[in-house]
Structures are given as C-alpha cells and as structure tokens.
Scaffold this motif. Sequence first.
Motif, PDB file in Angstrom:
ATOM      1  N   ASN A  86      47.987   4.202  66.177  1.00 19.97           N
ATOM      2  CA  ASN A  86      46.670   4.592  65.674  1.00 19.97           C
ATOM      3  C   ASN A  86      46.796   5.646  64.574  1.00 19.97           C
ATOM      4  O   ASN A  86      46.074   6.637  64.558  1.00 19.97           O
ATOM      5  N   LYS A 178      46.943  13.700  69.087  1.00 17.38           N
ATOM      6  CA  LYS A 178      45.623  13.485  69.670  1.00 17.38           C
ATOM      7  C   LYS A 178      45.070  12.102  69.357  1.00 17.38           C
ATOM      8  O   LYS A 178      44.183  11.618  70.064  1.00 17.38           O
ATOM      9  N   SER A 179      45.588  11.465  68.296  1.00 15.29           N
ATOM     10  CA  SER A 179      45.091  10.136  67.933  1.00 15.29           C
ATOM     11  C   SER A 179      45.859   9.006  68.618  1.00 15.29           C
ATOM     12  O   SER A 179      45.521   7.839  68.436  1.00 15.29           O
ATOM     13  N   PRO A 181      47.095   6.270  71.268  1.00 18.38           N
ATOM     14  CA  PRO A 181      46.491   5.532  72.377  1.00 18.38           C
ATOM     15  C   PRO A 181      46.981   6.090  73.720  1.00 18.38           C
ATOM     16  O   PRO A 181      48.052   6.713  73.797  1.00 18.38           O
ATOM     17  N   GLU A 182      46.209   5.850  74.768  1.00 18.71           N
ATOM     18  CA  GLU A 182      46.543   6.420  76.072  1.00 18.71           C
ATOM     19  C   GLU A 182      47.919   5.995  76.561  1.00 18.71           C
ATOM     20  O   GLU A 182      48.647   6.784  77.163  1.00 18.71           O
ATOM     21  N   ASN A 183      48.294   4.749  76.339  1.00 14.83           N
ATOM     22  CA  ASN A 183      49.580   4.273  76.857  1.00 14.83           C
ATOM     23  C   ASN A 183      50.765   4.967  76.197  1.00 14.83           C
ATOM     24  O   ASN A 183      51.849   5.063  76.788  1.00 14.83           O
ATOM     25  N   ALA A 185      50.361   8.176  74.582  1.00 17.93           N
ATOM     26  CA  ALA A 185      50.166   9.627  74.702  1.00 17.93           C
ATOM     27  C   ALA A 185      50.919  10.194  75.891  1.00 17.93           C
ATOM     28  O   ALA A 185      51.345  11.356  75.880  1.00 17.93           O
ATOM     29  N   ALA A 186      51.111   9.382  76.939  1.00 16.13           N
ATOM     30  CA  ALA A 186      51.839   9.844  78.124  1.00 16.13           C
ATOM     31  C   ALA A 186      53.334   9.927  77.879  1.00 16.13           C
ATOM     32  O   ALA A 186      54.048  10.621  78.618  1.00 16.13           O
TER      33      ALA A 186
END
Length: 343
Positions: A86, A178-179, A181-183, A185-186
């Motif tokens: 992203n 911060k931009s 994706p959740e998958n 970001a971890a």
Amino acid sequence: MDLRKGMSMPGLMLSIVGALLVLAGIGLAAVTTRGLLNYRAAASRHGGEVMDLGSNARPQAGQHGAMARVVGTPEVVEAPHDPEFNLRANTPVLVRHVEMFQWREIRIGGNVHYELDWVDRPLDASHFEDPAGHANPVSFPISGKQFDAGLVQVGGFKLGPVLLHALPGTEKVTPDPKSLPENLAASFSRHQNYLVTSARPDDPQLGDVRVSWDEVPLQQLTVVGRLDGDRLVPASEAADGKGYDVQLGDVPVLDMFPDLPIPPEFVWSWRILSVLLTALGAYLLLAQRDHRDVPLAVGLGGLAVGTVACVMWIGGGGRDMYGWLAVAVLGLALTIWRLRRRS
C-alpha cells in the motif's frame, strides 16, 4: 580581340561581374543545400532532423512522425502504486527491492569462509564447499517488482514506456509503516529507509527480510523522441539503435548528439539571396545586349538556381526537391513568356 571594335572596357567589366554574380548565386544555393543534406544525413542516424519545441510545448497539427526536443520537469498524472505494501509515490517509476539475511560463501585465494549478509536473491547453500551449518531459506516470501506510473507528461507530451524507463536518477523512498495492510503490519517495522522483519533490526538473524523502494526523482530533463500524436516514443528505425535520448537539464541537440554537424542558419535568407544574386548577374549580362529586362533576369535566376538545387535534392528530401522544382518551372515559364513578348 580589339575591345574598341567589340565590347567596351566598362561593358566587359560588367559582363565579368554579372558572370561572377551568377556563379556566386548558384554556389551559395549549392553550399546551403549541401550543408542541409549533410546535417539531415547525420540526424537520420538518430531518427531524423529534430524540431526544437523547448519548454512547455504542446502538441500541434502537422507534427506527427517528426523528431522533437522537449524540455521540462516530468508531471506524474497517475502515480505508481505498490498494492502489496500500500505504498504510493509521486514518481515516474517506483522499484521495490527485497533482500534476505543469508549465508554467503567468500573465497579469497585458496581460503573459504562464510558470513551472513543481506542479499537480493536466494543463495543455494547446497553448492557451498561446506554446506553444513550454512543452510539458507529456499525462497523469498516476497519478490522485488517495478511499478510504472500510469501517465507521465513532459509539457503536453506523454512519455512512452521506453522513454519512461530511460529517466535518470534514483532516490530512496521513506516508507510509512502506518499505511501497511494488516497482514504485513504484524511482520514489518521501519528501520531507517527499510521495512524489516527483524525483531532487533540492528542485529538481524538468518532468514530476516528487508524491503526498500527507489524512485526516479522529478527534475528538469531534455527529452528527444518521435512524436506519435501526443506521445513521445523512440524512432524504431534509427541506425543508432535507440532513436531517442534523455538527459538532465536543458541540453541543446548538438550536445545530446555530438556527431551532428552544425546545421546551416538563415536557410531561407540564403536561398532567396542566391536567386537574387543569380538574377542580378543575369540582368547585367542581358544589359550588355540591350536587354534590360528585370522579369527575364528573375526568370533566368530562378531557373538556374532551382535546377541546380533540385538535382542536388534528388534522393535527399522530397519536399525540398519539389520546392526547388517548382522554382525552376516558374523560372522557365517566366523566361519563355518574356522571350516571346520580346519576339
């Protein structure tokens, strides 16, 4: 010959001057034509003679197919986007680099040793001289990619893919965690200009991954290419194998292609002057026979210069050849008309 029985000394001098003017006019036309032919022959190696459109140029009717020089800072209309992370950047080209912390085999002379380092491709440890204890992951969890802007313009002209990829320079992109994706970001955190999977970025471990991005900076460029509607593309048939060039700054055509000769200046002025000189010489020659006929002299000047220039342009340029052919035909028609009027 007795000059007193024939031509007077002033008359002889005027005849000589007239003949020299005729030769000078024809010679001037020939030199100008030869200079243009040499320049166009050299320019054809790069795709053809280049129109200098300069800065803030816009497409105009009649330009299609011509080579053009355009100056300006690229404008990114549709920015590239890395969908997996992203990440979007205002750049013509965005490149994602992926590296993994792996074992590398180092050979110095007859000695072999191993060290962990960031490498941008999988290293097959099975080919190591001592693979035991130096196994690397089989593959990367994510790969490097290049993302092109959907639309980039210089002035009013869109850049084709080849010219887009020829834009010079690279700069590091600072990613924003911060931009992500959740998958991802971890798994990833920012360290300097990288996103890394390392729990301790200053102490990476085998198999850790880091990702970075490079962008092409927006800076003033000079672009030479073929006009295809409102696009700049390479001249595919150019003998130099490129048919385009891109350089930083406002660069003249002769600096971009140093093999080009200096083109003749004031071409139309020299062409008109060559006809006028030849016509004046013809008038002086006619005057010695009491034929003070300006239209006839102009006709003879156009006929002589037009014929010589037309012959020189055969095979070198249709528009110029037909233009000079028209001058020669008009000169011939005017000459015939005046001679008939006199008779």
